[in-house]
Design a protein around this motif. Sequence first.
Motif, PDB file in Angstrom:
ATOM      1  N   UNK A 116      53.569-109.838 -82.652  1.00 25.13           N
ATOM      2  CA  UNK A 116      54.389-111.029 -82.436  1.00 25.13           C
ATOM      3  C   UNK A 116      53.510-112.167 -81.937  1.00 25.13           C
ATOM      4  N   UNK A 117      53.640-113.349 -82.548  1.00 27.67           N
ATOM      5  CA  UNK A 117      52.846-114.514 -82.168  1.00 27.67           C
ATOM      6  C   UNK A 117      53.639-115.387 -81.204  1.00 27.67           C
ATOM      7  N   UNK A 118      53.149-115.473 -79.972  1.00 27.77           N
ATOM      8  CA  UNK A 118      53.803-116.276 -78.946  1.00 27.77           C
ATOM      9  C   UNK A 118      52.854-117.408 -78.554  1.00 27.77           C
ATOM     10  N   UNK A 119      53.251-118.623 -78.868  1.00 28.39           N
ATOM     11  CA  UNK A 119      52.396-119.790 -78.668  1.00 28.39           C
ATOM     12  C   UNK A 119      52.795-120.496 -77.369  1.00 28.39           C
ATOM     13  N   UNK A 120      51.804-120.828 -76.559  1.00 31.37           N
ATOM     14  CA  UNK A 120      52.080-121.439 -75.276  1.00 31.37           C
ATOM     15  C   UNK A 120      51.222-122.683 -75.068  1.00 31.37           C
ATOM     16  N   UNK A 121      51.645-123.489 -74.103  1.00 32.51           N
ATOM     17  CA  UNK A 121      50.820-124.543 -73.524  1.00 32.51           C
ATOM     18  C   UNK A 121      50.632-124.163 -72.062  1.00 32.51           C
ATOM     19  N   UNK A 122      49.431-124.384 -71.543  1.00 31.10           N
ATOM     20  CA  UNK A 122      49.164-123.948 -70.184  1.00 31.10           C
ATOM     21  C   UNK A 122      48.097-124.835 -69.552  1.00 31.10           C
ATOM     22  N   UNK A 123      47.929-124.644 -68.259  1.00 30.48           N
ATOM     23  CA  UNK A 123      46.915-125.385 -67.527  1.00 30.48           C
ATOM     24  C   UNK A 123      46.263-124.463 -66.523  1.00 30.48           C
TER      25      UNK A 123
END
Length: 263
Positions: free
Chosen positions: A1-8
């Motif tokens: 499963x491809x789970x795309x995130x934005x993070x810092x």
Amino acid sequence: MSRHIRFSLNPSAEPTAPDGSPDVKHGILEGDTIYESASLRAERGTGEAYSLNHVRLLPPCWPSKIVCVGRNYREHASELGNAVPTEPLIFLKPPSSLIGDRDQIVYPAISERVDYEGELGIVIGHRARKVRREDAQDYIFGYTCVNDVTARDLQKKDGQWTRGKGFDTFCVVGPWVTEKGDVRFEDLTVRTFVDGVKKQDAPVTDMIFDPAQVIEFVSAFMTLEPGDLIATGTPAGVGSVAPGAVIRVVVEGVGAIENTVVR
């Protein structure tokens, strides 16, 4: 499963930090490891790997606009005493309202009733203009969880919804975008819990207007850009919350977001 995130890596990073900000990174989550990628829709890159426990999750997309569908479940329209729409009822929330999983929802001092609204979110993958219903799936990148927080008293007072829906922290999105190919839309269910008590529970197949109909309708008058977010409407069971409440929105197969309400 491809789970795309934005993070810092900055624990103080603003949830509304746009793409291109030095605080913002993109990645693909595998287990508890984030593999840095070039953008929301990029494949896994060769960049750094990070532990999920050591980063701050941001809203997983940075939309130019947040398009919302009102009264898209019959029972929800009825519970608020409204007629069932004959075509999608569209309103917008500003990007300044975005927060992510575990961020705090701020109860406005000028409101006396704040409601939760758990929803399925659609993230657009390609520029969409005048899209035909039968082609709409080609423009969906993936799905996410949304809490369309609403100052219900101000929504009713104003007659139009901009203020009641548009406060800072009133659009919770996340924790990631799950690619559409990894789930069956027909199997998705939206559930909302307040302090552990289930308040909403409905399959997305109960929607009056499905995502293809919504994309066709919206793209006829508004160009949708990659990363734009469509909140597809909330099921019956909405209700008010007080400061201190913990709201959890779960879309089975997609993810879950949890936030505390504060003054």
